[in-house]
Write an enzyme that holds these catalytic residues in place. Sequence first.
Site, short mmCIF file in Angstrom:
data_model
loop_
_atom_site.label_atom_id
_atom_site.label_comp_id
_atom_site.label_asym_id
_atom_site.label_seq_id
_atom_site.Cartn_x
_atom_site.Cartn_y
_atom_site.Cartn_z
N HIS A 179 4.25 -0.04 2.57
CA HIS A 179 5.24 -0.99 2.05
C HIS A 179 6.60 -0.30 1.87
CE1 HIS A 179 1.42 -2.83 0.37
NE2 HIS A 179 1.94 -3.83 1.07
N GLU A 236 2.77 3.61 0.63
CA GLU A 236 3.80 4.16 1.50
C GLU A 236 4.10 3.24 2.69
OE1 GLU A 236 6.74 6.43 3.10
OE2 GLU A 236 5.87 6.50 1.08
N MET A 241 1.68 -8.59 -1.27
CA MET A 241 0.82 -9.08 -2.34
C MET A 241 0.69 -8.02 -3.43
SD MET A 241 -2.04 -11.63 -0.78
CE MET A 241 -3.12 -10.40 -0.06
N GLY A 263 4.66 -5.59 8.76
CA GLY A 263 4.03 -4.45 9.42
C GLY A 263 3.21 -4.86 10.62
N GLN A 264 3.17 -3.98 11.62
CA GLN A 264 2.39 -4.25 12.82
C GLN A 264 0.89 -4.11 12.58
OE1 GLN A 264 4.07 -1.69 15.84
NE2 GLN A 264 5.66 -3.16 16.35
N ASP A 284 -0.90 -5.76 10.62
CA ASP A 284 -1.41 -7.13 10.62
C ASP A 284 -0.84 -7.84 11.86
OD1 ASP A 284 -2.87 -7.21 8.00
OD2 ASP A 284 -0.88 -6.64 7.29
N LEU A 308 -2.75 2.72 6.42
CA LEU A 308 -2.55 2.47 5.00
C LEU A 308 -2.84 1.02 4.66
CD1 LEU A 308 0.71 4.48 4.20
CD2 LEU A 308 -1.55 4.84 3.21
N SER A 309 -3.58 0.81 3.58
CA SER A 309 -3.93 -0.53 3.12
C SER A 309 -4.20 -0.47 1.63
CB SER A 309 -5.19 -1.03 3.85
OG SER A 309 -5.68 -2.22 3.24
N SER A 310 -3.86 -1.54 0.94
CA SER A 310 -4.17 -1.62 -0.49
C SER A 310 -5.68 -1.57 -0.73
CB SER A 310 -3.60 -2.91 -1.07
OG SER A 310 -2.20 -2.97 -0.89
#
Length: 330
Positions: free
Chosen positions: A34, A32, A27, A148-149, A151, A185-187
């Site tokens: 991504h 990093e 999204m 990614g794991q 989620d 890591l997350s937006s």
Amino acid sequence: MTAALLRTADELHARTRDGRRAVVMTMGALHEGHATLVRTARELAGPGGEVVVTVFVNPLQFGAGEDLDRYPRTLDADLEIAGRAGADVVFAPSVDEVYPGGEPQVRISAGPMGERLEGGSRPGHFDGMLTVVAKLLHLTRPDAALFGQKDAQQLALIRRMTRDLNFGVRIVAVPTVREEDGLALSSRNRYLSARERRTALALSQSLFAGRDRHAAQEALRARAREVPATHARAEALSAIGESRAAADAHAVAKAAPGNPAAVRAAARQILDEAQRLDPPLRLDYLALVDPSDFTEIEDDFTGEAVLAVAARVGTTRLIDNLPLTFGAAS
């Protein structure tokens, strides 16, 4: 490497390629985590293949009061990050391109698994997620799609959808990428103030505490099984300084392969302490589940499991998880 920016499926379909196409769905607001997905996709596609990164903020995934309008949109930076990581194309369609004629009347249902944990906290979220993933798989026509794991429930549902509905695409899981302090890591991490970030570390710390408790239990059982279940077992364990293990060595050997309750308790202790911080952590759920259906595992469970947590710090909701294996498989 510069990634081409495409806005329509027709533009994407007009491209020629010799090898496999690997897709990374995002999204936007790339980081990093991504980039790791894109680099893995580049390896999978090979030099003759094509890596496509989709950037689409899906309105169907956001419920009432969630952060659709607030969600960061950083397409120029996304293009740069995707290109450096090895993407050939950034496919950033409009809402009209993905949903011509408005919101779709026919949607993918996530079923019972989609109503648990994240689905319970965010009703309808997984129906919207699966619908857009199905749409993007059709629009991009990949050989493989990477997720990614972090989620974990989303990943499990996508795998189930592609298997149940015969999509014919390979779903590849990529391990969670963490910052140096352990935060996944997350937006959404960019929303955290310095104080909120310190509180947010409790999510990963609780998972690590559960993992460490699990590892200690499995190591104790392995050592207990190495000597006969008699007085010799206690003497052998006592000789290596494990007096507590020596006292109940026979019970350990006869016990179930793992102790999910102890794993949950170790993680819960960290989260309980974080709820007394300033600002406090507001726990949504802590769960130890079977990844095939995301139901809680029993104390006699053997096989792969997922320790998952979700919480709010300030106005930001964060999730995290770790995989664990109980029993002989570990």
